[in-house]
Design a protein around this motif. Structure first.
Motif, PDB file in Angstrom:
ATOM      1  N   THR A 155       0.862  -1.183   0.000  1.00 26.17           N
ATOM      2  CA  THR A 155       0.000   0.000   0.000  1.00 26.17           C
ATOM      3  C   THR A 155       0.901   1.237   0.000  1.00 26.17           C
ATOM      4  OG1 THR A 155      -1.829   1.137   1.105  1.00 26.17           O
ATOM      5  CG2 THR A 155      -0.268   0.002   2.529  1.00 26.17           C
ATOM      6  N   TYR A 156       0.280   2.394  -0.142  1.00 24.90           N
ATOM      7  CA  TYR A 156       1.018   3.653  -0.283  1.00 24.90           C
ATOM      8  C   TYR A 156       0.511   4.632   0.772  1.00 24.90           C
ATOM      9  CZ  TYR A 156       1.626   1.200  -4.632  1.00 24.90           C
ATOM     10  OH  TYR A 156       1.888   0.219  -5.546  1.00 24.90           O
ATOM     11  N   PRO A 157       1.372   5.591   1.202  1.00 24.40           N
ATOM     12  CA  PRO A 157       0.953   6.477   2.295  1.00 24.40           C
ATOM     13  C   PRO A 157      -0.312   7.269   1.979  1.00 24.40           C
ATOM     14  CG  PRO A 157       3.133   7.091   1.427  1.00 24.40           C
ATOM     15  CD  PRO A 157       2.760   5.798   0.796  1.00 24.40           C
ATOM     16  N   ASP A 158      -0.532   7.602   0.695  1.00 25.61           N
ATOM     17  CA  ASP A 158      -1.713   8.420   0.381  1.00 25.61           C
ATOM     18  C   ASP A 158      -2.898   7.585  -0.100  1.00 25.61           C
ATOM     19  OD1 ASP A 158      -0.674   7.646  -1.975  1.00 25.61           O
ATOM     20  OD2 ASP A 158      -0.702   9.630  -2.931  1.00 25.61           O
ATOM     21  N   GLU A 159      -2.798   6.249   0.076  1.00 27.38           N
ATOM     22  CA  GLU A 159      -3.932   5.405  -0.318  1.00 27.38           C
ATOM     23  C   GLU A 159      -5.005   5.451   0.783  1.00 27.38           C
ATOM     24  OE1 GLU A 159      -3.939   1.783  -3.058  1.00 27.38           O
ATOM     25  OE2 GLU A 159      -3.272   0.973  -1.147  1.00 27.38           O
ATOM     26  N   SER A 160      -6.272   5.387   0.383  1.00 20.38           N
ATOM     27  CA  SER A 160      -7.362   5.358   1.362  1.00 20.38           C
ATOM     28  C   SER A 160      -7.279   4.061   2.175  1.00 20.38           C
ATOM     29  CB  SER A 160      -8.698   5.434   0.625  1.00 20.38           C
ATOM     30  OG  SER A 160      -9.711   4.842   1.409  1.00 20.38           O
ATOM     31  N   ILE A 161      -7.556   4.149   3.467  1.00 15.78           N
ATOM     32  CA  ILE A 161      -7.507   2.933   4.298  1.00 15.78           C
ATOM     33  C   ILE A 161      -8.568   1.922   3.882  1.00 15.78           C
ATOM     34  CG2 ILE A 161      -6.444   3.979   6.341  1.00 15.78           C
ATOM     35  CD1 ILE A 161      -9.377   3.811   7.505  1.00 15.78           C
ATOM     36  N   LEU A 162      -9.626   2.394   3.219  1.00 19.67           N
ATOM     37  CA  LEU A 162     -10.645   1.459   2.722  1.00 19.67           C
ATOM     38  C   LEU A 162     -10.055   0.554   1.659  1.00 19.67           C
ATOM     39  CD1 LEU A 162     -14.090   3.227   2.188  1.00 19.67           C
ATOM     40  CD2 LEU A 162     -13.475   1.365   3.723  1.00 19.67           C
ATOM     41  N   VAL A 163      -9.275   1.144   0.749  1.00 17.71           N
ATOM     42  CA  VAL A 163      -8.643   0.359  -0.318  1.00 17.71           C
ATOM     43  C   VAL A 163      -7.632  -0.609   0.304  1.00 17.71           C
ATOM     44  CG1 VAL A 163      -7.234   0.475  -2.402  1.00 17.71           C
ATOM     45  CG2 VAL A 163      -8.976   2.224  -1.977  1.00 17.71           C
ATOM     46  N   ALA A 164      -6.850  -0.119   1.264  1.00 20.61           N
ATOM     47  CA  ALA A 164      -5.848  -0.975   1.912  1.00 20.61           C
ATOM     48  C   ALA A 164      -6.536  -2.122   2.659  1.00 20.61           C
ATOM     49  CB  ALA A 164      -4.988  -0.146   2.866  1.00 20.61           C
ATOM     50  N   ALA A 165      -7.650  -1.820   3.320  1.00 15.23           N
ATOM     51  CA  ALA A 165      -8.374  -2.864   4.063  1.00 15.23           C
ATOM     52  C   ALA A 165      -8.928  -3.913   3.099  1.00 15.23           C
ATOM     53  CB  ALA A 165      -9.505  -2.241   4.882  1.00 15.23           C
ATOM     54  N   GLN A 166      -9.399  -3.457   1.937  1.00 14.69           N
ATOM     55  CA  GLN A 166      -9.886  -4.417   0.932  1.00 14.69           C
ATOM     56  C   GLN A 166      -8.763  -5.333   0.462  1.00 14.69           C
ATOM     57  OE1 GLN A 166     -11.639  -1.569  -1.642  1.00 14.69           O
ATOM     58  NE2 GLN A 166     -13.695  -1.830  -0.784  1.00 14.69           N
ATOM     59  N   LYS A 167      -7.544  -4.786   0.342  1.00 11.94           N
ATOM     60  CA  LYS A 167      -6.401  -5.620  -0.065  1.00 11.94           C
ATOM     61  C   LYS A 167      -6.132  -6.692   0.990  1.00 11.94           C
ATOM     62  CE  LYS A 167      -3.882  -2.169  -2.809  1.00 11.94           C
ATOM     63  NZ  LYS A 167      -2.686  -1.305  -2.849  1.00 11.94           N
ATOM     64  N   LEU A 168      -6.168  -6.313   2.273  1.00 15.57           N
ATOM     65  CA  LEU A 168      -5.934  -7.296   3.346  1.00 15.57           C
ATOM     66  C   LEU A 168      -6.953  -8.429   3.260  1.00 15.57           C
ATOM     67  CD1 LEU A 168      -5.290  -4.997   6.465  1.00 15.57           C
ATOM     68  CD2 LEU A 168      -3.607  -6.407   5.283  1.00 15.57           C
ATOM     69  N   LEU A 169      -8.211  -8.056   3.046  1.00 16.34           N
ATOM     70  CA  LEU A 169      -9.260  -9.080   2.998  1.00 16.34           C
ATOM     71  C   LEU A 169      -9.145  -9.946   1.761  1.00 16.34           C
ATOM     72  CD1 LEU A 169     -12.619  -7.419   4.124  1.00 16.34           C
ATOM     73  CD2 LEU A 169     -11.213  -9.095   5.318  1.00 16.34           C
ATOM     74  N   SER A 170      -9.005  -9.317   0.600  1.00 17.74           N
ATOM     75  CA  SER A 170      -9.080 -10.115  -0.634  1.00 17.74           C
ATOM     76  C   SER A 170      -7.862 -11.029  -0.771  1.00 17.74           C
ATOM     77  CB  SER A 170      -9.248  -9.214  -1.859  1.00 17.74           C
ATOM     78  OG  SER A 170      -8.146  -8.375  -1.987  1.00 17.74           O
ATOM     79  N   HIS A 171      -6.711 -10.650  -0.188  1.00 15.68           N
ATOM     80  CA  HIS A 171      -5.524 -11.507  -0.278  1.00 15.68           C
ATOM     81  C   HIS A 171      -5.350 -12.381   0.971  1.00 15.68           C
ATOM     82  CE1 HIS A 171      -3.983  -9.720  -4.004  1.00 15.68           C
ATOM     83  NE2 HIS A 171      -4.480  -8.592  -3.547  1.00 15.68           N
TER      84      HIS A 171
END
Ligand code: ADP
Length: 213
Positions: free
Chosen positions: A157-173
């Motif tokens: 993930t990247y510092p300016d990415e929304s935490i929603l997008v980052a949370a989706q990455k954690l779940l989907s992977h």
């Protein structure tokens, strides 16, 4: 689940305010045959969540937001940089044994593995270590990069990415953490400089902070 679950009473309050708002807390309590005090926790939840507005001497009114508007509005604006933790990294030459010790000392479940110049090479989790241990080889002689998941298969993930997008990455992977990186151009190739880690614990902490406990 796409909506927040409201209690039956909270639904009733919203319906009353919709029909008769603006309306005072006292009047809502009368309509529900309850005391003002009994209603206070529900009114607090509905105003804190942004579904109800309150004006002194006027009363409660509907803001027009839906429960999911409220959640998306709050979470969608929070960036990874605001929640991320310090990265815990080991060199790719570190032994599995030393990596396990680092996991205990640093109290983390996943280690980031970096090259000599600090670029992301891989990630090694608890289960990766267990698998290496089950193989029965001497863990002092086994380099961590044999046990790790390696680039380019690392989800970041990247510092300016929304935490929603980052949370989706954690779940989907189905993983527990993501390295937070800046992209660098080194000799014509893209490298990731590790600047943090984003974990399920960061989200859990936010969850508790949002309620102000
Ligand atoms: P655990 O193994 O303790 O359950 P995870 O669920 O995070 O921890 O890891 C599951 C697998 O996914 C492991 O093999 C690990 O190397 C890999 N992994 C962990 N994080 C990442 C990531 N950010 N990108 C790619 N693979 C990962």
């Amino acid at each position: 689940m796409s909506e927040i679950e409201l209690s039956k009473r909270q639904e009733q309050i919203l319906a009353i305010v919709k029909d008769s708002g603006p309306i005072t807390g006292e009047q809502i309590a009368d309509k529900l045959n309850l005391s003002r005090a009994a209603l206070r926790p529900d009114l607090a939840i509905l105003t804190m969540s942004g579904l109800l507005g309150a004006r002194p001497r006027v009363g409660y009114y509907l803001t027009g937001k839906t429960p999911s508007d409220v959640i998306a509005g709050v979470l969608g604006n929070i960036k990874v940089a605001q929640l991320q933790s310090q990265p815990v990294a080991v060199r790719n030459t570190c032994s599995v044994y030393d990596a396990i010790v680092t996991m205990f000392v640093e109290d983390v479940g996943t280690l980031i593995v970096v090259s000599a110049d600090g670029h992301l090479e891989g990630v090694v989790s608890r289960k990766d270590m267990l698998k290496a241990a089950l193989a029965g080889t001497n863990l002092n002689n086994l380099p961590v990069n044999v046990a790790m998941t390696r680039m380019p298969n690392i989800v970041v993930t990247y510092p300016d990415e929304s935490i929603l997008v980052a949370a989706q990455k954690l779940l989907s992977h189905q993983i527990d953490s993501l390295p937070v990186v800046n992209i660098l151009e080194v000799d014509g190739t893209e490298k990731y400089q590790v600047i943090g880690r984003f974990t399920k614990t960061n989200i859990t902490r936010l969850f508790v902070q949002l309620v102000g406990k």
